[in-house]
Write an enzyme that holds these catalytic residues in place. Structure first.
Site, mmCIF file in Angstrom:
data_model
loop_
_atom_site.group_PDB
_atom_site.id
_atom_site.type_symbol
_atom_site.label_atom_id
_atom_site.label_comp_id
_atom_site.label_asym_id
_atom_site.label_seq_id
_atom_site.Cartn_x
_atom_site.Cartn_y
_atom_site.Cartn_z
ATOM 1 N N SER A 1 -34.953 -69.970 -8.962
ATOM 2 C CA SER A 1 -35.011 -68.687 -8.253
ATOM 3 C C SER A 1 -34.962 -68.941 -6.756
ATOM 4 C CB SER A 1 -36.317 -67.989 -8.618
ATOM 5 O OG SER A 1 -36.605 -66.992 -7.661
ATOM 6 N N SER A 2 -34.489 -67.957 -6.002
ATOM 7 C CA SER A 2 -34.382 -68.129 -4.541
ATOM 8 C C SER A 2 -35.749 -68.228 -3.872
ATOM 9 C CB SER A 2 -33.584 -66.972 -3.935
ATOM 10 O OG SER A 2 -34.196 -65.736 -4.239
ATOM 11 N N CYS A 3 -36.834 -67.965 -4.617
ATOM 12 C CA CYS A 3 -38.164 -68.075 -3.998
ATOM 13 C C CYS A 3 -38.596 -69.529 -3.817
ATOM 14 C CB CYS A 3 -39.207 -67.315 -4.802
ATOM 15 S SG CYS A 3 -39.556 -68.079 -6.370
ATOM 16 N N TYR B 1 -45.366 -70.038 -8.814
ATOM 17 C CA TYR B 1 -44.094 -69.897 -9.543
ATOM 18 C C TYR B 1 -43.013 -70.758 -8.877
ATOM 19 C CZ TYR B 1 -39.960 -67.178 -11.175
ATOM 20 O OH TYR B 1 -38.763 -66.754 -11.713
ATOM 21 N N LYS C 1 -40.777 -73.933 -10.306
ATOM 22 C CA LYS C 1 -39.305 -73.970 -10.267
ATOM 23 C C LYS C 1 -38.794 -75.199 -9.510
ATOM 24 C CE LYS C 1 -38.353 -70.274 -12.603
ATOM 25 N NZ LYS C 1 -37.654 -70.395 -13.894
ATOM 26 N N HIS D 1 -39.935 -56.266 -11.088
ATOM 27 C CA HIS D 1 -39.344 -56.427 -9.758
ATOM 28 C C HIS D 1 -39.038 -55.051 -9.159
ATOM 29 C CE1 HIS D 1 -38.476 -60.480 -11.474
ATOM 30 N NE2 HIS D 1 -38.861 -60.828 -10.260
HETATM 31 N N1 LIG Z 1 -35.306 -61.434 -12.869
HETATM 32 C C1 LIG Z 1 -34.972 -61.923 -11.678
HETATM 33 O O1 LIG Z 1 -34.871 -61.160 -10.681
HETATM 34 C C2 LIG Z 1 -34.705 -63.374 -11.508
HETATM 35 C C3 LIG Z 1 -34.806 -64.287 -12.552
HETATM 36 N N2 LIG Z 1 -34.528 -65.610 -12.333
HETATM 37 C C4 LIG Z 1 -34.688 -66.606 -13.392
HETATM 38 O O2 LIG Z 1 -33.944 -66.291 -14.542
HETATM 39 C C5 LIG Z 1 -34.626 -66.761 -15.714
HETATM 40 C C6 LIG Z 1 -34.734 -65.628 -16.718
HETATM 41 O O3 LIG Z 1 -35.440 -64.562 -16.126
HETATM 42 P P1 LIG Z 1 -35.411 -63.091 -16.758
HETATM 43 O O4 LIG Z 1 -34.316 -62.995 -17.732
HETATM 44 O O5 LIG Z 1 -35.524 -62.162 -15.625
HETATM 45 O O6 LIG Z 1 -36.820 -63.061 -17.528
HETATM 46 P P2 LIG Z 1 -37.254 -62.129 -18.760
HETATM 47 O O7 LIG Z 1 -38.738 -61.953 -18.613
HETATM 48 O O8 LIG Z 1 -36.406 -60.931 -18.848
HETATM 49 O O9 LIG Z 1 -36.962 -63.038 -20.024
HETATM 50 C C7 LIG Z 1 -37.611 -64.237 -20.216
HETATM 51 C C8 LIG Z 1 -37.476 -64.690 -21.646
HETATM 52 O O10 LIG Z 1 -38.214 -65.907 -21.768
HETATM 53 C C9 LIG Z 1 -38.767 -65.954 -23.051
HETATM 54 N N3 LIG Z 1 -40.063 -66.637 -23.032
HETATM 55 C C10 LIG Z 1 -41.119 -66.423 -22.208
HETATM 56 N N4 LIG Z 1 -42.151 -67.217 -22.565
HETATM 57 C C11 LIG Z 1 -41.742 -67.937 -23.659
HETATM 58 C C12 LIG Z 1 -42.368 -68.905 -24.485
HETATM 59 N N5 LIG Z 1 -43.620 -69.327 -24.262
HETATM 60 N N6 LIG Z 1 -41.641 -69.412 -25.511
HETATM 61 C C13 LIG Z 1 -40.378 -68.993 -25.745
HETATM 62 N N7 LIG Z 1 -39.726 -68.097 -24.980
HETATM 63 C C14 LIG Z 1 -40.414 -67.562 -23.948
HETATM 64 C C15 LIG Z 1 -38.992 -64.514 -23.523
HETATM 65 O O11 LIG Z 1 -38.680 -64.514 -24.903
HETATM 66 P P3 LIG Z 1 -39.140 -63.364 -25.967
HETATM 67 O O12 LIG Z 1 -38.411 -62.125 -25.530
HETATM 68 O O13 LIG Z 1 -38.670 -63.871 -27.274
HETATM 69 O O14 LIG Z 1 -40.620 -63.230 -25.839
HETATM 70 C C16 LIG Z 1 -38.034 -63.711 -22.658
HETATM 71 O O15 LIG Z 1 -36.991 -63.123 -23.391
HETATM 72 C C17 LIG Z 1 -35.990 -67.295 -15.237
HETATM 73 O O16 LIG Z 1 -35.946 -68.673 -15.134
HETATM 74 C C18 LIG Z 1 -36.139 -66.681 -13.870
HETATM 75 O O17 LIG Z 1 -36.886 -67.508 -13.035
HETATM 76 C C19 LIG Z 1 -34.112 -66.067 -11.109
HETATM 77 C C20 LIG Z 1 -33.979 -65.204 -10.052
HETATM 78 C C21 LIG Z 1 -34.298 -63.817 -10.154
HETATM 79 C C1 LIG Z 2 -36.991 -62.643 -7.804
HETATM 80 C C2 LIG Z 2 -38.261 -62.905 -7.050
HETATM 81 O O1 LIG Z 2 -39.151 -61.791 -7.144
HETATM 82 C C3 LIG Z 2 -40.424 -61.900 -6.539
HETATM 83 O O2 LIG Z 2 -40.319 -61.778 -5.154
HETATM 84 P P1 LIG Z 2 -39.890 -60.456 -4.403
HETATM 85 O O3 LIG Z 2 -38.457 -60.540 -4.050
HETATM 86 O O4 LIG Z 2 -40.822 -60.227 -3.268
HETATM 87 O O5 LIG Z 2 -40.110 -59.384 -5.559
HETATM 88 P P2 LIG Z 2 -40.153 -57.850 -5.869
HETATM 89 O O6 LIG Z 2 -38.846 -57.441 -6.427
HETATM 90 O O7 LIG Z 2 -41.341 -57.601 -6.719
HETATM 91 O O8 LIG Z 2 -40.402 -57.096 -4.447
HETATM 92 C C4 LIG Z 2 -39.439 -57.031 -3.438
HETATM 93 C C5 LIG Z 2 -39.900 -56.143 -2.324
HETATM 94 O O9 LIG Z 2 -39.907 -54.775 -2.788
HETATM 95 C C6 LIG Z 2 -41.125 -54.135 -2.439
HETATM 96 N N1 LIG Z 2 -41.402 -53.027 -3.362
HETATM 97 C C7 LIG Z 2 -41.394 -51.707 -3.030
HETATM 98 N N2 LIG Z 2 -41.741 -50.945 -4.047
HETATM 99 C C8 LIG Z 2 -41.926 -51.803 -5.107
HETATM 100 C C9 LIG Z 2 -42.301 -51.574 -6.462
HETATM 101 O O10 LIG Z 2 -42.518 -50.451 -6.907
HETATM 102 N N3 LIG Z 2 -42.365 -52.699 -7.246
HETATM 103 C C10 LIG Z 2 -42.117 -53.959 -6.773
HETATM 104 N N4 LIG Z 2 -42.201 -55.007 -7.628
HETATM 105 N N5 LIG Z 2 -41.796 -54.184 -5.478
HETATM 106 C C11 LIG Z 2 -41.703 -53.118 -4.659
HETATM 107 C C12 LIG Z 2 -42.133 -55.273 -2.473
HETATM 108 O O11 LIG Z 2 -43.302 -54.932 -1.755
HETATM 109 C C13 LIG Z 2 -41.325 -56.405 -1.816
HETATM 110 O O12 LIG Z 2 -41.344 -56.260 -0.414
HETATM 111 C C14 LIG Z 2 -41.076 -63.249 -6.745
HETATM 112 O O13 LIG Z 2 -42.451 -63.018 -6.882
HETATM 113 C C15 LIG Z 2 -40.412 -64.054 -7.747
HETATM 114 O O14 LIG Z 2 -40.600 -63.522 -9.033
HETATM 115 C C16 LIG Z 2 -38.946 -64.141 -7.532
HETATM 116 O O15 LIG Z 2 -38.332 -65.159 -7.706
#
Ligand SMILES: NC(=O)C1=CN([C@@H]2O[C@H](COP(=O)(O)OP(=O)(O)OC[C@H]3O[C@@H](n4cnc5c(N)ncnc54)[C@H](OP(=O)(O)O)[C@@H]3O)[C@@H](O)[C@H]2O)C=CC1
Ligand SMILES: C[C@H]1O[C@H](OP(=O)(O)OP(=O)(O)OC[C@H]2O[C@@H](n3cnc4c(=O)[nH]c(N)nc43)[C@H](O)[C@@H]2O)[C@@H](O)[C@@H](O)C1=O
Length: 313
Positions: free
Chosen positions: A109-111, A138, A142, A181
């Site tokens: 992730s970009s974090c 987190y 990563k 998010h």
């Molecule tokens: N969402 C975002 O904005 C971003 C995501 N990413 C990365 O992308 C990847 C996927 O994220 P995303 O799709 O959003 O996440 P989701 O939460 O949507 O999906 C994660 C999946 O991981 C599986 N999982 C979690 N815990 C376990 C476990 N203990 N054993 C087996 N499977 C498990 C879950 O399976 P089940 O459904 O079967 O429980 C779930 O479907 C991550 O590595 C994340 O860091 C990177 C940048 C941004």
């Molecule tokens: C993908 C990235 O996502 C996470 O980082 P983040 O970018 O800060 O995530 P975010 O989407 O939750 O928030 C983005 C911005 O948005 C604002 N904001 C407004 N209103 C709402 C609101 O209602 N919900 C949320 N969640 N945020 C809100 C919030 O205050 C912040 O300024 C990492 O922890 C980590 O998981 C990671 O890798």
């Protein structure tokens, strides 16, 4: 990778995993394997090893993780570091030990980059400064994952690549109001305000942070492209995936209101954290390798909203 290659998508029901499955199926890959977390808990080392020994996958997309937005990261630091370290460590080690895995892709992730990194963020800025405190555990997990991949490549000659996507959104996202998010949270908040004739929507933070949003189908397309065409030795320790464009949270709110057709007011709750002030990836490397995103933010939000109202709204 050919159409019969055995491909394991870890996390296939999630935002990213489900989009990767959809892209693989669209391109005609037929030999896909996956398990839900209740069928295979990836935190259990012996079970993960047994799964790899039995199934012998050739390609692995590691998209299983413990994921959440800024507040979830802030509230559950132990769960974020433990679950992610366990899941990724077990898969990376089992993939190496199995001897059958030709390539593995680790989703980071970009974090992982420093809170005040120069923008847009180049891959080489990794470990150049302190991390954003709200998601440090987190991010550390990563960073450990990408370091495992590069270390295994160096010591064991594996072909494990680490991709660092920017903030993602799309169908199958988590729309929980507390733990999701920003983009899915705001779709739900604005949709519900419109439906209930509520004239005010609360936005967290100041609205000034800038974020880059990538539609998940574009991310899946990039992952497949890299899996098919790029090997670990062609990139450094990781490769960024983004659009190269960012917006303020305030601008994001306006786009979402326009797509949903909501004309109420928004208030900003500055008791909630802003997180990193800006997170825009430098995407020169992936562009040089021949890939570019194709979905505009407004189009992606339209698609996501349409999925949301059919499935959750
Ligand atoms: N969402 C975002 O904005 C971003 C995501 N990413 C990365 O992308 C990847 C996927 O994220 P995303 O799709 O959003 O996440 P989701 O939460 O949507 O999906 C994660 C999946 O991981 C599986 N999982 C979690 N815990 C376990 C476990 N203990 N054993 C087996 N499977 C498990 C879950 O399976 P089940 O459904 O079967 O429980 C779930 O479907 C991550 O590595 C994340 O860091 C990177 C940048 C941004
Ligand atoms: C993908 C990235 O996502 C996470 O980082 P983040 O970018 O800060 O995530 P975010 O989407 O939750 O928030 C983005 C911005 O948005 C604002 N904001 C407004 N209103 C709402 C609101 O209602 N919900 C949320 N969640 N945020 C809100 C919030 O205050 C912040 O300024 C990492 O922890 C980590 O998981 C990671 O890798």
């Amino acid at each position: 990778m050919n159409k019969n290659s055995k491909i394991y998508v870890a996390g296939h029901r999630g935002l990213v995993g489900s989009a990767i499955i959809k892209s693989l199926e669209k391109e005609g890959f037929t030999n896909l394997i996956y398990r839900t977390s209740s069928e295979l808990d990836l935190r259990k080392q012996f079970e993960v090893e047994a799964f790899f020994n039995k199934e012998k996958p050739e390609y692995v997309f590691l998209a299983a993780a413990y994921v959440g937005g800024i507040q979830a990261n802030n509230n559950f630091p132990a769960k974020f570091i433990y679950n992610n370290l366990m899941i990724q460590t077990n898969i990376i080690e089992a993939a190496y030990r199995s001897g059958t895995v030709k390539k593995l892709m680790f989703l980071g992730s970009s974090c992982i980059y420093p809170k005040f990194a120069e923008q847009p963020i180049k891959e080489e800025y990794l470990l150049g400064g302190p991390l954003e405190p709200t998601n440090e555990p987190y991010a550390i997990a990563k960073i450990a994952g990408l370091k495992m991949c590069s270390s295994y490549n160096r010591e064991y000659g594996t072909n494990f690549i680490s991709v660092m996507p920017t903030n993602l959104y799309g169908p199958n996202d988590n729309f929980d109001l507390e733990n999701s998010h920003v983009l899915p949270a705001l779709i739900r908040k604005v949709h519900e305000a419109k439906k209930n004739n509520n004239n005010i929507v609360e936005i967290w933070g100041s609205g000034t942070p800038r974020r880059e949003f990538l539609y998940v189908d574009d991310l899946a397309d990039a992952c497949l492209y890299l899996m098919k065409n790029v090997d670990a030795h062609q990139i450094g320790e990781c490769i960024n995936i983004g659009t190269g464009i960012d917006v303020t949270i305030r601008e994001l709110v306006e786009i979402i209101k326009e797509v949903i057709g909501y004309e109420g007011e928004t208030i900003y709750n500055t008791q909630k954290p802003d997180g990193t002030p800006r997170k825009l990836l430098n995407i020169s490397l992936i562009e040089k390798l021949g890939w570019r995103a194709s979905t505009s933010l407004k189009e992606g939000i339209k698609q996501t909203y349409s999925w949301y109202i059919q499935n959750e709204g």
